[in-house]
Write an enzyme that holds these catalytic residues in place. Structure first.
Site, PDB file in Angstrom:
ATOM      1  CG  ASP A  43      10.766  52.583  74.435  1.00  0.00           C
ATOM      2  OD1 ASP A  43       9.868  52.396  74.353  1.00  0.00           O
ATOM      3  OD2 ASP A  43      11.672  53.461  74.024  1.00  0.00           O
ATOM      4  CE  LYS A  65       8.784  50.098  70.350  1.00  0.00           C
ATOM      5  NZ  LYS A  65       9.569  51.207  69.992  1.00  0.00           N
ATOM      6  CG  MET A 178      19.147  48.065  68.477  1.00  0.00           C
ATOM      7  SD  MET A 178      17.837  48.476  67.635  1.00  0.00           S
ATOM      8  CE  MET A 178      18.390  50.047  66.454  1.00  0.00           C
TER       9      MET A 178
HETATM   10  N1  SAH Z   1      17.567  55.869  71.425  1.00  0.00           N
HETATM   11  C1  SAH Z   1      18.935  55.039  72.011  1.00  0.00           C
HETATM   12  C2  SAH Z   1      19.004  53.745  71.233  1.00  0.00           C
HETATM   13  C3  SAH Z   1      17.857  52.922  70.865  1.00  0.00           C
HETATM   14  S1  SAH Z   1      18.210  51.269  69.789  1.00  0.00           S
HETATM   15  C4  SAH Z   1      20.139  55.754  72.199  1.00  0.00           C
HETATM   16  O1  SAH Z   1      20.196  56.813  71.694  1.00  0.00           O
HETATM   17  O2  SAH Z   1      20.854  55.335  72.892  1.00  0.00           O
HETATM   18  C5  SAH Z   1      19.043  50.265  71.322  1.00  0.00           C
HETATM   19  C6  SAH Z   1      20.345  49.828  71.031  1.00  0.00           C
HETATM   20  O3  SAH Z   1      20.979  51.012  71.762  1.00  0.00           O
HETATM   21  C7  SAH Z   1      20.812  48.613  71.945  1.00  0.00           C
HETATM   22  O4  SAH Z   1      20.330  47.751  71.322  1.00  0.00           O
HETATM   23  C8  SAH Z   1      22.114  49.156  72.247  1.00  0.00           C
HETATM   24  O5  SAH Z   1      22.927  48.799  71.251  1.00  0.00           O
HETATM   25  C9  SAH Z   1      22.160  50.532  72.544  1.00  0.00           C
HETATM   26  N2  SAH Z   1      22.287  50.945  73.986  1.00  0.00           N
HETATM   27  C10 SAH Z   1      21.278  51.586  74.610  1.00  0.00           C
HETATM   28  N3  SAH Z   1      21.490  51.780  75.799  1.00  0.00           N
HETATM   29  C11 SAH Z   1      22.583  51.146  76.051  1.00  0.00           C
HETATM   30  C12 SAH Z   1      23.394  50.866  77.343  1.00  0.00           C
HETATM   31  N4  SAH Z   1      23.156  51.443  78.325  1.00  0.00           N
HETATM   32  N5  SAH Z   1      24.763  50.281  77.041  1.00  0.00           N
HETATM   33  C13 SAH Z   1      24.987  49.731  75.925  1.00  0.00           C
HETATM   34  N6  SAH Z   1      24.320  49.861  74.767  1.00  0.00           N
HETATM   35  C14 SAH Z   1      23.245  50.498  74.808  1.00  0.00           C
END
Ligand code: SAH
Length: 264
Positions: A43, A65, A178
């Site tokens: 991803d 995405k 998100m």
């Molecule tokens: N599976 C992922 C989440 C996917 S949804 C998890 O467990 O973290 C994607 C959202 O995750 C982004 O829009 C943001 O809100 C958050 N996110 C993922 N990585 C991030 C990071 N390094 N710093 C801040 N927000 C993050």
């Protein structure tokens, strides 16, 4: 000496959490599987630092995405996983954070189950855990936040489908994934349903990455900063966020000490 040789069978799919960014936040199991992977579907959230750990000969397929627009449809991702597994390859499905949290894992598992493909799941550090640690705050706290809620801000009909009265109860921590585009709406709804205008909001942009930025604000000011946020951004709302001040004070300590020394 303990060994960590996680088996990765030919024709199997490993759905693995890549964590929030820093490669040393990967699990040992994730690294072992990455070393054996022959093809990877990844991803946009998977950091370059993590991708760099893959063997040079591993085939890389970007199914990233952006802003809810799928460059490769979920159905197509399922088809690709099945396609490569049927070729007898060790297929790595690498997802940012934890693969079980807001990552459409269920749909991918359906595709694998329907095709009779063997798979294994490896958890990763989700953005909530990674960003809280980066900011030096707890996510729960005795007497203050007995509940912790992970909320997707981009579910269909999101703003209207949330139970705002429920989310505005004070004894909890809200973590919005998100949520950048919806931050104005989120802060407005929470205030309308009873949370104070100065209720703490912590914005963690690109958490656990070299470009990391953290901002402590509140519900009334959050909307104003929303436009300038870089992604990925995690929104943490609740009293626990105030502890970020302790971290800031700690970070300022060396400079304060230096100034004192220079003055002496
Ligand atoms: N599976 C992922 C989440 C996917 S949804 C998890 O467990 O973290 C994607 C959202 O995750 C982004 O829009 C943001 O809100 C958050 N996110 C993922 N990585 C991030 C990071 N390094 N710093 C801040 N927000 C993050």
């Amino acid at each position: 000496m303990m060994r960590f040789n996680q088996a990765f069978a030919a024709g199997e799919v490993a759905l693995v959490g890549a964590g929030p960014g820093a490669a040393d936040l990967l699990t040992l199991r994730a690294v072992r599987l990455m070393e054996q992977a022959e093809v990877v579907l990844y991803d946009r959230l998977v950091s370059d630092e993590v991708m760099a750990l893959l063997p040079a000969k591993c085939r890389r397929i970007d199914v990233g995405k952006k802003c809810g627009q799928h460059s490769v449809s979920q159905q197509r991702i399922g088809e690709l996983l099945v396609h490569y597994a049927r070729q007898g390859l060790r297929v790595l499905r690498l997802k940012g954070g934890d693969p079980a949290i807001f990552a459409r894992l269920g749909e991918e598992l359906d595709a694998l189950v329907q095709a009779g493909i063997a798979y294994q799941l490896v958890p990763g550090i989700s953005a909530a855990s990674g960003c809280a640690a980066a900011a030096g705050i707890p996510l729960t706290e005795r007497g203050q936040a007995q509940q912790l809620r992970f909320i997707s801000a981009v579910d269909q009909h999101s703003a209207t489908s949330q139970d705002w009265a429920d989310l505005s109860a004070p004894n909890q921590t809200l973590v919005f994934y998100m949520g950048t585009a919806a931050l104005g709406e989120i802060s407005q709804q929470l205030q309308q349903h009873g949370l104070a205008a100065d209720w703490p909001v912590l914005l963690v942009q690109q958490g656990c990455r070299p470009q990391q930025q953290i901002q402590l604000t509140d519900l009334q000011s959050a909307a104003a900063v929303a436009a300038s946020l870089s992604t990925p951004c995690l929104i943490i709302i609740g009293q626990v966020a105030l502890r970020y001040r302790q971290q800031q004070a700690r970070l300022q300590l060396p400079t304060a000490l230096q100034a004192k020394e220079q003055a002496a």
